[in-house]
Design a protein around this motif. Structure first.
Motif, mmCIF file in Angstrom:
data_model
loop_
_atom_site.group_PDB
_atom_site.id
_atom_site.type_symbol
_atom_site.label_atom_id
_atom_site.label_comp_id
_atom_site.label_asym_id
_atom_site.label_seq_id
_atom_site.Cartn_x
_atom_site.Cartn_y
_atom_site.Cartn_z
ATOM 1 N N CYS A 1 42.804 7.712 50.808
ATOM 2 C CA CYS A 1 43.415 7.469 49.501
ATOM 3 C C CYS A 1 44.132 8.739 49.068
ATOM 4 O O CYS A 1 43.526 9.803 49.021
ATOM 5 C CB CYS A 1 42.338 7.101 48.475
ATOM 6 N N GLU A 2 45.397 8.623 48.804
ATOM 7 C CA GLU A 2 46.120 9.773 48.264
ATOM 8 C C GLU A 2 45.687 9.982 46.823
ATOM 9 O O GLU A 2 45.644 9.033 46.043
ATOM 10 C CB GLU A 2 47.629 9.537 48.322
ATOM 11 N N GLU B 1 37.123 7.062 52.586
ATOM 12 C CA GLU B 1 38.217 6.153 52.246
ATOM 13 C C GLU B 1 39.505 6.942 52.203
ATOM 14 O O GLU B 1 39.595 7.941 51.500
ATOM 15 C CB GLU B 1 37.989 5.501 50.880
ATOM 16 N N PHE C 1 43.399 9.092 41.135
ATOM 17 C CA PHE C 1 43.282 8.314 42.367
ATOM 18 C C PHE C 1 44.261 7.160 42.433
ATOM 19 O O PHE C 1 44.475 6.608 43.505
ATOM 20 C CB PHE C 1 41.853 7.776 42.518
ATOM 21 N N SER C 2 44.814 6.749 41.305
ATOM 22 C CA SER C 2 45.750 5.632 41.276
ATOM 23 C C SER C 2 46.787 5.833 40.178
ATOM 24 O O SER C 2 46.435 5.999 39.018
ATOM 25 C CB SER C 2 45.018 4.313 41.043
ATOM 26 N N MET D 1 38.029 2.367 47.040
ATOM 27 C CA MET D 1 37.767 2.888 45.713
ATOM 28 C C MET D 1 36.291 2.656 45.370
ATOM 29 O O MET D 1 35.655 1.791 45.937
ATOM 30 C CB MET D 1 38.664 2.210 44.681
ATOM 31 N N THR E 1 37.200 11.047 49.789
ATOM 32 C CA THR E 1 38.518 10.429 49.808
ATOM 33 C C THR E 1 39.602 11.493 49.797
ATOM 34 O O THR E 1 39.375 12.627 49.398
ATOM 35 C CB THR E 1 38.695 9.426 48.642
#
Length: 168
Positions: free
Chosen positions: A105-106, A103, A120-121, A1, A40
């Motif tokens: 990252c889904e 990175e 992102f989260s 992140m 990402t």
């Protein structure tokens, strides 16, 4: 992140459709040096690239390269929190020698009324938001970027038709 360390005054934006990209947003005042990139996604059907000014640490571009699926559900992280009029500056000192940082990252892309949200989260709560013109950047309590909300005005709506059709 990617982590913010500060902010600066809001700056102007330019939203473009560059043919093969669903959208590309640039911040002309930040395009003063060669950018470095934070990339990402899952690198198969989801990929976003954020260009960062290598000298100042501020964003100079956002390009959604592969959006994956687009959902219309309510997004939890857009709840109003402490909002600061400003433009994020990111911590890049540990990767300045690289031209990009990849990175895995889904992320998810959502439509909510007249905006596109890139999340992102899902697990982290929004602690504060930097807002610059019609773009908001949401951060968690550790100052990591967890979402971007792009408000789409009528003048720019045609640019997003490529990925959204007539959903806006």
């Amino acid at each position: 992140m990617i982590k913010t360390i500060s902010y600066k005054a809001p700056c102007s934006i330019l939203i473009k459709n560059e043919g093969y990209l669903p959208f590309h947003i640039s911040f002309p005042s930040e395009e003063t040096s060669t950018p470095i990139y934070w990339r990402t996604g899952n690198f198969e059907n989801k990929l976003i690239e954020i260009g960062i000014n290598e000298k100042s640490g501020s964003i100079c571009s956002i390009a959604l390269i592969l959006p994956g699926g687009i959902d219309q559900k309510q997004v939890k992280n857009t709840i109003e929190k402490k909002t600061i009029q400003g433009f994020p500056i990111f911590q890049i000192s540990e990767w300045l020698k690289e031209t990009y940082k990849d990175e895995l990252c889904e992320f998810d892309v959502f439509i909510k009324k007249s905006s596109i949200i890139i999340e992102f989260s899902k697990e982290k709560e929004t602690n504060f938001v930097y807002t610059s013109n019609n773009i908001e950047f949401g951060f968690d309590s550790n100052s990591f970027l967890i979402w971007i909300n792009i408000e789409i005005n009528k003048e720019d709506a045609f640019i997003f038709d490529k990925i959204l059709g007539s959903q806006i």
